[in-house]
Scaffold this motif. Structure first.
Motif, PDB file in Angstrom:
ATOM      1  N   ALA A   4       7.245  38.836  -7.594  1.00 14.09           N
ATOM      2  CA  ALA A   4       5.815  39.111  -7.182  1.00 14.09           C
ATOM      3  C   ALA A   4       4.954  38.403  -8.262  1.00 14.09           C
ATOM      4  O   ALA A   4       5.360  38.569  -9.498  1.00 14.09           O
ATOM      5  CB  ALA A   4       5.282  39.994  -6.704  1.00 14.09           C
ATOM      6  N   GLU A   5       3.920  37.674  -7.806  1.00  8.68           N
ATOM      7  CA  GLU A   5       2.929  36.994  -9.029  1.00  8.68           C
ATOM      8  C   GLU A   5       2.067  38.265  -9.542  1.00  8.68           C
ATOM      9  O   GLU A   5       2.135  39.185  -8.775  1.00  8.68           O
ATOM     10  CB  GLU A   5       2.241  36.006  -8.458  1.00  8.68           C
ATOM     11  CG  GLU A   5       1.220  36.432  -7.325  1.00  8.68           C
ATOM     12  CD  GLU A   5       0.297  35.408  -6.618  1.00  8.68           C
ATOM     13  OE1 GLU A   5      -0.674  35.155  -7.025  1.00  8.68           O
ATOM     14  OE2 GLU A   5       0.895  34.813  -5.699  1.00  8.68           O
ATOM     15  N   PRO A   6       1.750  38.185 -10.797  1.00  3.24           N
ATOM     16  CA  PRO A   6       1.117  39.065 -11.515  1.00  3.24           C
ATOM     17  C   PRO A   6      -0.346  39.494 -10.664  1.00  3.24           C
ATOM     18  O   PRO A   6      -0.880  38.513 -10.133  1.00  3.24           O
ATOM     19  CB  PRO A   6       0.993  38.895 -13.023  1.00  3.24           C
ATOM     20  CG  PRO A   6       1.207  37.422 -13.042  1.00  3.24           C
ATOM     21  CD  PRO A   6       2.105  37.132 -11.680  1.00  3.24           C
ATOM     22  N   PRO A   7      -0.743  40.738 -10.655  1.00  2.22           N
ATOM     23  CA  PRO A   7      -2.065  40.848 -10.077  1.00  2.22           C
ATOM     24  C   PRO A   7      -3.008  40.196 -10.700  1.00  2.22           C
ATOM     25  O   PRO A   7      -3.189  39.882 -11.816  1.00  2.22           O
ATOM     26  CB  PRO A   7      -2.308  42.545 -10.208  1.00  2.22           C
ATOM     27  CG  PRO A   7      -0.979  42.970 -10.392  1.00  2.22           C
ATOM     28  CD  PRO A   7      -0.172  42.038 -11.377  1.00  2.22           C
ATOM     29  N   GLU A   8      -4.052  39.800  -9.749  1.00  2.03           N
ATOM     30  CA  GLU A   8      -5.374  39.305 -10.358  1.00  2.03           C
ATOM     31  C   GLU A   8      -6.417  40.312 -10.561  1.00  2.03           C
ATOM     32  O   GLU A   8      -6.586  41.208  -9.573  1.00  2.03           O
ATOM     33  CB  GLU A   8      -5.806  38.184  -9.321  1.00  2.03           C
ATOM     34  CG  GLU A   8      -7.103  37.717  -9.531  1.00  2.03           C
ATOM     35  CD  GLU A   8      -7.718  36.884  -8.468  1.00  2.03           C
ATOM     36  OE1 GLU A   8      -9.006  36.177  -8.650  1.00  2.03           O
ATOM     37  OE2 GLU A   8      -7.010  36.738  -7.387  1.00  2.03           O
ATOM     38  N   VAL A   9      -6.965  40.182 -11.600  1.00  2.00           N
ATOM     39  CA  VAL A   9      -8.173  41.156 -11.948  1.00  2.00           C
ATOM     40  C   VAL A   9      -9.196  40.591 -12.105  1.00  2.00           C
ATOM     41  O   VAL A   9      -9.562  39.489 -12.835  1.00  2.00           O
ATOM     42  CB  VAL A   9      -7.820  42.086 -13.379  1.00  2.00           C
ATOM     43  CG1 VAL A   9      -9.072  42.905 -13.551  1.00  2.00           C
ATOM     44  CG2 VAL A   9      -6.495  42.791 -13.264  1.00  2.00           C
ATOM     45  N   VAL A  10     -10.370  41.119 -11.235  1.00  2.00           N
ATOM     46  CA  VAL A  10     -11.744  40.313 -11.187  1.00  2.00           C
ATOM     47  C   VAL A  10     -12.734  41.321 -11.369  1.00  2.00           C
ATOM     48  O   VAL A  10     -12.488  42.642 -10.911  1.00  2.00           O
ATOM     49  CB  VAL A  10     -11.977  40.046  -9.885  1.00  2.00           C
ATOM     50  CG1 VAL A  10     -13.442  39.188  -9.308  1.00  2.00           C
ATOM     51  CG2 VAL A  10     -10.887  38.854  -9.167  1.00  2.00           C
ATOM     52  N   ARG A  11     -13.693  40.913 -11.941  1.00  2.00           N
ATOM     53  CA  ARG A  11     -14.782  41.957 -12.515  1.00  2.00           C
ATOM     54  C   ARG A  11     -16.027  41.664 -11.678  1.00  2.00           C
ATOM     55  O   ARG A  11     -16.464  40.589 -11.445  1.00  2.00           O
ATOM     56  CB  ARG A  11     -15.106  41.787 -13.879  1.00  2.00           C
ATOM     57  CG  ARG A  11     -16.468  42.947 -14.383  1.00  2.00           C
ATOM     58  CD  ARG A  11     -16.101  43.281 -15.917  1.00  2.00           C
ATOM     59  NE  ARG A  11     -17.284  44.230 -16.342  1.00  2.00           N
ATOM     60  CZ  ARG A  11     -17.273  45.644 -16.279  1.00  2.00           C
ATOM     61  NH1 ARG A  11     -16.158  46.217 -16.039  1.00  2.00           N
ATOM     62  NH2 ARG A  11     -18.176  46.088 -16.625  1.00  2.00           N
TER      63      ARG A  11
END
Length: 152
Positions: A4-11
């Protein structure tokens, strides 16, 4: 099996940003996709769904289904079901409405599930898991993990 691709973190600086994240997220989804929404009360789960529903062109108001368990949105490009399983807690779905998930997971809509812990075993393959965290004031940190599961 591919990793699985790493999680995306959005602010997010506030509700409008959180709605924009929901709008962007739904552009990648197809009918049958299941999106788990996790986070504390007031973290922005329904706000994110509002952005997704508006992006799909659904008219009308988008509200939390806390007391109704499910809100359905039709009239846009893709039907959406928004479930809130908070009230089910440890009782799970069996005691409340055993047919609820079967109807909502029919595959012809995108399904957003708040507080999915009450029915995680019954949900089947999940396309996306979204974790919303308070980050001071109106700011939120939104972690998006695309699992590759589901039909989305």
């Amino acid at each position: 099996m591919a990793a699985a691709e790493p999680p995306e973190v959005v602010r997010s600086a506030g509700p409008q940003d959180t709605e924009r994240v929901g709008a962007r997220l739904v552009r990648e989804l197809h009918p049958g996709a299941i999106v788990l929404l996790c986070g504390d009360l007031g973290a922005g789960k329904t706000t994110l769904v509002r952005g997704a529903v508006r992006e799909l062109g659904h008219p009308g108001r988008v509200t939390s289904p806390t007391f109704t368990l499910v809100n359905r949105y039709a009239g846009g490009r893709v039907p959406v079901s928004h479930l809130d399983l908070y009230r089910l807690g440890a009782a799970g779905l069996d005691e409340e409405d055993p047919a609820l998930l079967e109807e909502e997971l029919a595959g012809d809509r995108i399904v957003f599930v708040e507080w999915p812990e009450a029915a995680v075993a019954e949900l089947g393959p999940v396309a996306v898991r979204v974790e919303l965290r308070h980050a001071g004031g109106d700011a939120r940190e939104i972690e998006i993990a695309r699992t590759g599961g589901g039909r989305g």
